[in-house]
Write a protein that holds these residues in place. Structure first.
Motif, PDB file in Angstrom:
ATOM      1  N   PRO A   1     -28.479 -12.949 -10.324  1.00  0.00           N
ATOM      2  CA  PRO A   1     -28.482 -12.815  -8.862  1.00  0.00           C
ATOM      3  C   PRO A   1     -27.436 -11.798  -8.418  1.00  0.00           C
ATOM      4  O   PRO A   1     -26.518 -11.489  -9.174  1.00  0.00           O
ATOM      5  CB  PRO A   1     -28.078 -14.213  -8.395  1.00  0.00           C
ATOM      6  N   CYS A   2     -27.571 -11.321  -7.198  1.00  0.00           N
ATOM      7  CA  CYS A   2     -26.526 -10.444  -6.669  1.00  0.00           C
ATOM      8  C   CYS A   2     -25.217 -11.226  -6.646  1.00  0.00           C
ATOM      9  O   CYS A   2     -24.206 -10.753  -7.137  1.00  0.00           O
ATOM     10  CB  CYS A   2     -26.885  -9.955  -5.277  1.00  0.00           C
ATOM     11  N   ALA A   3     -25.272 -12.441  -6.096  1.00  0.00           N
ATOM     12  CA  ALA A   3     -24.056 -13.260  -6.003  1.00  0.00           C
ATOM     13  C   ALA A   3     -24.323 -14.663  -6.541  1.00  0.00           C
ATOM     14  O   ALA A   3     -25.433 -15.185  -6.424  1.00  0.00           O
ATOM     15  CB  ALA A   3     -23.618 -13.381  -4.537  1.00  0.00           C
TER      16      ALA A   3
ATOM     17  N   LEU B   1     -26.003 -11.643 -18.585  1.00  0.00           N
ATOM     18  CA  LEU B   1     -26.184 -12.314 -17.289  1.00  0.00           C
ATOM     19  C   LEU B   1     -25.189 -11.775 -16.265  1.00  0.00           C
ATOM     20  O   LEU B   1     -23.996 -11.671 -16.542  1.00  0.00           O
ATOM     21  CB  LEU B   1     -25.950 -13.816 -17.502  1.00  0.00           C
ATOM     22  N   ARG B   2     -25.708 -11.448 -15.076  1.00  0.00           N
ATOM     23  CA  ARG B   2     -24.834 -11.085 -13.953  1.00  0.00           C
ATOM     24  C   ARG B   2     -24.356 -12.367 -13.285  1.00  0.00           C
ATOM     25  O   ARG B   2     -25.160 -13.257 -13.016  1.00  0.00           O
ATOM     26  CB  ARG B   2     -25.662 -10.378 -12.867  1.00  0.00           C
ATOM     27  N   GLY B   3     -23.069 -12.438 -12.954  1.00  0.00           N
ATOM     28  CA  GLY B   3     -22.580 -13.594 -12.205  1.00  0.00           C
ATOM     29  C   GLY B   3     -21.430 -13.138 -11.331  1.00  0.00           C
ATOM     30  O   GLY B   3     -20.272 -13.187 -11.720  1.00  0.00           O
TER      31      GLY B   3
ATOM     32  N   TYR C   1     -17.087 -12.249  -6.606  1.00  0.00           N
ATOM     33  CA  TYR C   1     -16.415 -11.457  -5.557  1.00  0.00           C
ATOM     34  C   TYR C   1     -17.424 -10.420  -5.111  1.00  0.00           C
ATOM     35  O   TYR C   1     -17.951  -9.679  -5.939  1.00  0.00           O
ATOM     36  CB  TYR C   1     -15.179 -10.733  -6.099  1.00  0.00           C
ATOM     37  N   LYS C   2     -17.722 -10.361  -3.840  1.00  0.00           N
ATOM     38  CA  LYS C   2     -18.722  -9.418  -3.355  1.00  0.00           C
ATOM     39  C   LYS C   2     -18.079  -8.392  -2.436  1.00  0.00           C
ATOM     40  O   LYS C   2     -17.354  -8.744  -1.506  1.00  0.00           O
ATOM     41  CB  LYS C   2     -19.832 -10.156  -2.583  1.00  0.00           C
ATOM     42  N   ALA C   3     -18.379  -7.140  -2.699  1.00  0.00           N
ATOM     43  CA  ALA C   3     -17.872  -6.046  -1.854  1.00  0.00           C
ATOM     44  C   ALA C   3     -18.875  -5.829  -0.737  1.00  0.00           C
ATOM     45  O   ALA C   3     -19.825  -5.080  -0.886  1.00  0.00           O
ATOM     46  CB  ALA C   3     -17.736  -4.775  -2.692  1.00  0.00           C
TER      47      ALA C   3
ATOM     48  N   SER D   1     -32.364  -1.970  -8.610  1.00  0.00           N
ATOM     49  CA  SER D   1     -32.365  -2.893  -7.471  1.00  0.00           C
ATOM     50  C   SER D   1     -31.616  -2.285  -6.283  1.00  0.00           C
ATOM     51  O   SER D   1     -32.163  -2.189  -5.172  1.00  0.00           O
ATOM     52  CB  SER D   1     -31.718  -4.223  -7.878  1.00  0.00           C
ATOM     53  N   HIS D   2     -30.359  -1.877  -6.504  1.00  0.00           N
ATOM     54  CA  HIS D   2     -29.601  -1.269  -5.410  1.00  0.00           C
ATOM     55  C   HIS D   2     -30.135   0.112  -5.065  1.00  0.00           C
ATOM     56  O   HIS D   2     -29.997   0.571  -3.939  1.00  0.00           O
ATOM     57  CB  HIS D   2     -28.107  -1.217  -5.736  1.00  0.00           C
ATOM     58  N   ALA D   3     -30.746   0.776  -6.044  1.00  0.00           N
ATOM     59  CA  ALA D   3     -31.297   2.109  -5.772  1.00  0.00           C
ATOM     60  C   ALA D   3     -32.449   2.028  -4.787  1.00  0.00           C
ATOM     61  O   ALA D   3     -32.613   2.897  -3.933  1.00  0.00           O
ATOM     62  CB  ALA D   3     -31.756   2.746  -7.075  1.00  0.00           C
TER      63      ALA D   3
ATOM     64  N   VAL E   1     -30.674  -5.522 -13.224  1.00  0.00           N
ATOM     65  CA  VAL E   1     -31.748  -5.957 -12.324  1.00  0.00           C
ATOM     66  C   VAL E   1     -31.332  -7.236 -11.610  1.00  0.00           C
ATOM     67  O   VAL E   1     -30.889  -8.195 -12.242  1.00  0.00           O
ATOM     68  CB  VAL E   1     -33.052  -6.206 -13.130  1.00  0.00           C
ATOM     69  N   GLU E   2     -31.506  -7.244 -10.290  1.00  0.00           N
ATOM     70  CA  GLU E   2     -31.195  -8.462  -9.533  1.00  0.00           C
ATOM     71  C   GLU E   2     -32.429  -9.359  -9.441  1.00  0.00           C
ATOM     72  O   GLU E   2     -33.536  -8.897  -9.154  1.00  0.00           O
ATOM     73  CB  GLU E   2     -30.699  -8.100  -8.133  1.00  0.00           C
ATOM     74  N   THR E   3     -32.167 -10.654  -9.654  1.00  0.00           N
ATOM     75  CA  THR E   3     -33.259 -11.629  -9.550  1.00  0.00           C
ATOM     76  C   THR E   3     -32.686 -12.916  -8.965  1.00  0.00           C
ATOM     77  O   THR E   3     -31.502 -13.218  -9.149  1.00  0.00           O
ATOM     78  CB  THR E   3     -33.948 -11.864 -10.919  1.00  0.00           C
TER      79      THR E   3
ATOM     80  N   VAL F   1     -27.306 -12.766  -0.413  1.00  0.00           N
ATOM     81  CA  VAL F   1     -27.052 -11.322  -0.533  1.00  0.00           C
ATOM     82  C   VAL F   1     -28.221 -10.652  -1.259  1.00  0.00           C
ATOM     83  O   VAL F   1     -28.699 -11.157  -2.274  1.00  0.00           O
ATOM     84  CB  VAL F   1     -25.759 -11.039  -1.371  1.00  0.00           C
ATOM     85  N   ASP F   2     -28.662  -9.533  -0.727  1.00  0.00           N
ATOM     86  CA  ASP F   2     -29.643  -8.677  -1.408  1.00  0.00           C
ATOM     87  C   ASP F   2     -30.963  -9.357  -1.782  1.00  0.00           C
ATOM     88  O   ASP F   2     -31.583  -8.986  -2.801  1.00  0.00           O
ATOM     89  CB  ASP F   2     -29.001  -8.039  -2.661  1.00  0.00           C
ATOM     90  N   GLY F   3     -31.414 -10.294  -0.952  1.00  0.00           N
ATOM     91  CA  GLY F   3     -32.707 -10.944  -1.191  1.00  0.00           C
ATOM     92  C   GLY F   3     -33.875  -9.961  -1.274  1.00  0.00           C
ATOM     93  O   GLY F   3     -34.699 -10.054  -2.188  1.00  0.00           O
ATOM     94  N   PRO F   4     -33.989  -9.003  -0.328  1.00  0.00           N
ATOM     95  CA  PRO F   4     -35.171  -8.135  -0.323  1.00  0.00           C
ATOM     96  C   PRO F   4     -35.373  -7.337  -1.611  1.00  0.00           C
ATOM     97  O   PRO F   4     -36.487  -6.963  -1.950  1.00  0.00           O
ATOM     98  CB  PRO F   4     -34.903  -7.187   0.858  1.00  0.00           C
ATOM     99  N   GLN F   5     -34.289  -7.102  -2.331  1.00  0.00           N
ATOM    100  CA  GLN F   5     -34.437  -6.310  -3.566  1.00  0.00           C
ATOM    101  C   GLN F   5     -34.438  -7.183  -4.828  1.00  0.00           C
ATOM    102  O   GLN F   5     -34.501  -6.656  -5.936  1.00  0.00           O
ATOM    103  CB  GLN F   5     -33.319  -5.269  -3.665  1.00  0.00           C
ATOM    104  N   SER F   6     -34.339  -8.502  -4.634  1.00  0.00           N
ATOM    105  CA  SER F   6     -34.260  -9.392  -5.793  1.00  0.00           C
ATOM    106  C   SER F   6     -35.650  -9.821  -6.245  1.00  0.00           C
ATOM    107  O   SER F   6     -36.461 -10.270  -5.430  1.00  0.00           O
ATOM    108  CB  SER F   6     -33.431 -10.632  -5.442  1.00  0.00           C
TER     109      SER F   6
HETATM  110 MN    MN Z   1     -26.395  -6.710  -4.968  1.00  0.00          MN
END
Ligand code: MN
Ligand code: PEP
Length: 338
Positions: free
Chosen positions: A102-104, A126-128, A131-133, A272-274, A298-300, A309-314
């Motif tokens: 996930p993004c966050a 795994l992304r975890g 801290y989110k900027a 994803s962010h692109a 890749v965000e999922t 955060v970032d639902g539309p691209q997940s």
């Molecule tokens: Mn993100």
């Protein structure tokens, strides 16, 4: 300048050259390669120093480094850097690696569910992010320290290595204990104190390209990590700001072969962010592999509509699994494995 040692030069001979470099007032950066060991020497070179070092036993030749990115460039290290994670997974080698999550980190339920299907679908990291900027201070900033235990738990549950972003030099030590890879996000690409801090650590670093940074600026930012002694740096193209508004950013695909041409560091792409849109992610992910990327980020999310955060691209779990099923054929077509 860079000192290229003869193939087979032994440790002691190399050490003598390193000591000489320091004695002459320069900073040595040895890079132990498979064929040659080279010693990058940072500092204003003089002909006299080059001659002295060039005459030492075991030295093949001494050449000036012409490009501004000295340690990241192919001049000092023609062969690609391969980063080996604790699980044995290698980034920068023959295989294309997928980093996903996930993004966050939002909650125990959300993160552990994601960790599980990400692993089952075949991702290797795994992304975890805790801290989110965020562009606005009013938006969700991440679970912060409260999320540390969840990272430990997901790691234990899946056995997957973890990547998390650090935003502040004061967080590096805490996060170091629970992650295998640090991310420096796009907004911090030129946060030199932070780059220096992760440069002192023994964890690999993913360095994302700034929103409006040139490829050369990205390489110079990588130098800040490399001069600290940390040679495990991966570069990530995640889209840049252009006049185009149909996509969140514009994926600069040409940055992939350009970076690989000038640098030995592994290159990742974050579709994803692109793109900013889940439906666009598969096309960009496949194109990234075709362009020579060593891996994807890749965000999922188990329920993108509810994501903080970032639902539309997940990608939802089903879309993520489908993508994972499609990628190996693209990797094979690009002469890689998956
Ligand atoms: Mn993100
Ligand atoms: C992220 O990976 O969630 C992120 C914030 O990326 P970037 O720094 O590329 O915007």
């Amino acid at each position: 300048m860079v000192i290229i040692m003869r193939p087979g030069a032994d440790r002691e001979t190399i050490e003598q050259v390193i000591d000489k470099v320091s004695e002459l007032g320069f900073t040595p950066h040895p890079i132990y390669g498979v064929i040659n060991t080279v010693i990058a020497v940072i500092g204003d070179r003089t002909q006299e120093a080059m001659d002295t070092l060039g005459a030492m036993p075991g030295v093949d030749r001494v050449v000036p480094i012409l490009r501004p990115y000295k340690l990241a460039g192919r001049e000092v290290k023609p062969e690609p850097t391969v980063i080996t994670l604790p699980t044995g997974v290698q980034i920068g080698g023959e295989a294309v690696v997928v980093i996903a999550g996930p993004c966050a980190v939002e909650s125990r339920e959300q993160f552990l569910a994601t960790a599980q299907y990400v692993k089952e679908a075949g991702a290797q990291v795994l992304r975890g992010f805790i801290y989110k900027a965020r562009t606005s201070p009013h938006d969700f900033q991440g679970l912060r320290e409260e999320g540390l235990d969840l990272l430990r738990e997901a790691r234990a549950l899946t056995g997957l290595p973890l990547i998390a972003e650090v935003l502040d030099t004061r967080d590096v030590e805490k996060v170091h204990e629970v992650v295998d890879i640090f991310q420096i996000g796009a907004r911090n690409m030129q946060n030199y104190a932070l780059l220096a801090e992760v440069g002192r650590s023994d964890r690999p670093v993913v360095l994302k390209r700034g929103l409006s940074a040139t490829v050369e600026e990205l390489l110079k930012a990588a130098e800040y990590v490399l001069v600290g002694g940390n040679q495990q740096v991966m570069l990530c193209e995640r889209g840049i700001r252009t006049f185009e508004t149909m996509t969140r950013n514009t994926l600069d695909l040409s940055a992939v072969p350009v970076l690989k041409h000038y640098s030995h560091l592994p290159v990742l792409v974050d579709p994803s962010h692109a793109s900013g849109h889940d439906w666009l992610v598969p096309a960009l992910a496949k194109a990234a592999i075709a362009a020579g990327a060593d891996g994807l980020i890749v965000e999922t999310h188990p329920n993108p509509a509810q994501a903080l955060v970032d639902g539309p691209q997940s990608l939802n779990p089903q879309a993520f699994r489908e993508l994972m099923g499609q990628l190996p054929a693209f990797a094979r077509a690009a002469g890689r494995r998956m």
